[in-house]
Enzyme design. Structure first.
Site, short mmCIF file in Angstrom:
data_model
loop_
_atom_site.label_atom_id
_atom_site.label_comp_id
_atom_site.label_asym_id
_atom_site.label_seq_id
_atom_site.Cartn_x
_atom_site.Cartn_y
_atom_site.Cartn_z
N ASP A 59 0.76 -1.23 0.01
CA ASP A 59 -0.04 0.08 0.10
C ASP A 59 0.92 1.16 0.14
O ASP A 59 1.76 1.31 0.92
CB ASP A 59 -0.86 -0.05 1.36
CG ASP A 59 -1.71 1.21 1.37
OD1 ASP A 59 -1.69 2.15 0.58
OD2 ASP A 59 -3.01 1.05 1.98
N VAL A 60 0.71 2.20 -1.07
CA VAL A 60 1.78 3.18 -1.18
C VAL A 60 1.37 4.30 -0.12
O VAL A 60 2.42 5.18 -0.08
CB VAL A 60 1.67 3.73 -2.59
CG1 VAL A 60 2.22 2.83 -3.62
CG2 VAL A 60 0.22 4.21 -2.90
N TYR A 151 -9.01 15.12 -4.21
CA TYR A 151 -8.03 14.79 -4.99
C TYR A 151 -7.33 15.89 -5.50
O TYR A 151 -6.10 15.91 -5.85
CB TYR A 151 -8.77 14.11 -6.27
CG TYR A 151 -7.74 13.65 -7.50
CD1 TYR A 151 -7.16 12.50 -7.34
CD2 TYR A 151 -7.98 14.45 -8.68
CE1 TYR A 151 -6.30 12.11 -8.39
CE2 TYR A 151 -7.11 14.07 -9.61
CZ TYR A 151 -6.26 12.90 -9.64
OH TYR A 151 -5.45 12.56 -10.58
N LYS A 155 -3.54 16.95 -5.30
CA LYS A 155 -2.44 17.11 -6.55
C LYS A 155 -1.75 18.55 -6.39
O LYS A 155 -0.72 18.52 -6.98
CB LYS A 155 -3.25 16.90 -7.69
CG LYS A 155 -3.53 15.45 -8.16
CD LYS A 155 -2.49 14.63 -8.39
CE LYS A 155 -2.93 13.12 -9.11
NZ LYS A 155 -1.80 12.16 -9.25
#
Length: 336
Positions: A59-60, A151, A155
């Site tokens: 899991d990153v 999100y 980013k």
């Protein structure tokens, strides 16, 4: 020896297209992802190209797991030449209807995973004074849109982190490159996997691009690093609108609310936010009939700089001409 690339989130969509293109071009590839079945399928697909492949289940969002994966790549494949931070997760819903746990998880997967991957790669690249780290980002890091606030914020954070770190590497004279690749709407399975609480299905607004175009931009940048890369004309338009007329860009983005959703009602979808969604290792999503076929529609910061330099030169010539006209003809002084 083959160059070695690491791709996070490399078992579907853009990540799989990128891992496959690295393998096609002779790189050894390590793929980091959560779903063991897709990892096995991806490993078999990449090995068909005859280069070493390493599939790592992790899991990153787990910093220790990412650091351990980097150590394993160095131990089993060799020195990492390129590290691609591609993994992401999102939720589709108005900002005030998203829970704190969902905000936290999107931030961990989409932003902190890129921090953890970058730090893991730097640990090995910095002493060698070489290597390329690529952050896979989005046009939504330039111009945010409704229904994906966590999100977009994640980013934007990636850009801030990367720019700050780049300054530090320049200060320390470390020759490790940092690149950000800004992507448009892309035909990937993610639109079927994202958590969605809107009561409608998620839809990719036009223009929709082929994941292989994104892979071309990423792999080319790994081989010849650039500071920034913009994929697709829609990303360039978002960038221009945000710089020139941010108020207009707000209104335009607001109109994208309905463009992101299907007309037909749909049940809430838990998606892959906390657990992987079962499915094959697949590059393409369900928008193949609307996907742009181009494989070359991307631009780098070097091309931007050349263009600005050219415009600057023309402006300078124009300024000299204007000054000459303003001064009028030179008068010859009489001789003594």
């Amino acid at each position: 020896m083959a160059r070695i690339a690491v791709v996070t989130g490399g078992t579907a969509g853009i990540g799989l297209a990128t891992a496959e293109l690295f393998a096609k071009r002779g790189w050894a590839v390590a793929v980091i992802a959560r779903d063991p079945d897709r990892l096995s399928e991806t490993e078999a697909l990449l090995k068909a190209y005859g280069r070493p492949v390493l599939a790592i289940a992790a899991d990153v969002a787990d910093a220790e797991a990412v650091a351990g994966a980097a150590e394993r790549v160095e131990r089993e494949l060799g020195p990492i030449d390129a590290w691609v931070n591609n993994a992401m997760a999102t939720i589709v819903n108005p900002a005030d209807r998203i829970t704190p746990a969902e905000y936290r998880r999107v931030t961990e997967v989409t932003y902190l995973s890129q921090v953890y991957g970058t730090l893991a790669a730097l640990r090995f690249m910095k002493p060698r004074n070489r290597g390329a780290i690529l952050q896979v980002s989005s046009g939504l890091a330039i111009r945010a849109a409704p229904l994906q606030a966590p999100y977009c914020a994640a980013k934007f954070a990636v850009t801030g982190f990367t720019d700050a770190l780049r300054c530090e590497l320049i200060h320390d004279r470390v020759a490790v490159s940092l690149s950000i690749v800004y992507l448009p709407a892309v035909n990937t399975p993610q639109f079927n996997w994202a958590r969605n609480r809107t009561g409608h299905g998620q839809y990719a607004p036009d223009p929709v691009y082929d994941p292989r175009l994104c892979a071309e931009a990423i792999v080319s940048t790994a081989a010849k690093p650039q500071r920034d890369v913009w994929v697709g004309r829609s990303v360039l338009m978002m960038h221009a609108a945000q710089v020139i007329a941010p108020g207009f860009a707000d209104s335009k983005a607001a109109s994208m609310w309905d463009a992101q959703l299907t007309d037909a009602p749909a049940a809430d979808k838990p998606g892959n936010l906390f657990e992987p969604v079962p499915g094959p290792a697949r590059i393409d999503g369900r928008f193949g009939d609307r996907t742009e076929t181009t494989r070359s529609e991307y631009w780098t910061s070097r091309e931007r700089d050349w263009m600005l330099a050219g415009l600057g030169g023309l402006a300078a010539v124009g300024l000299v001409g204007a000054l000459a006209l303003a001064r009028g003809p030179r008068r010859r002084l009489p001789r003594a």
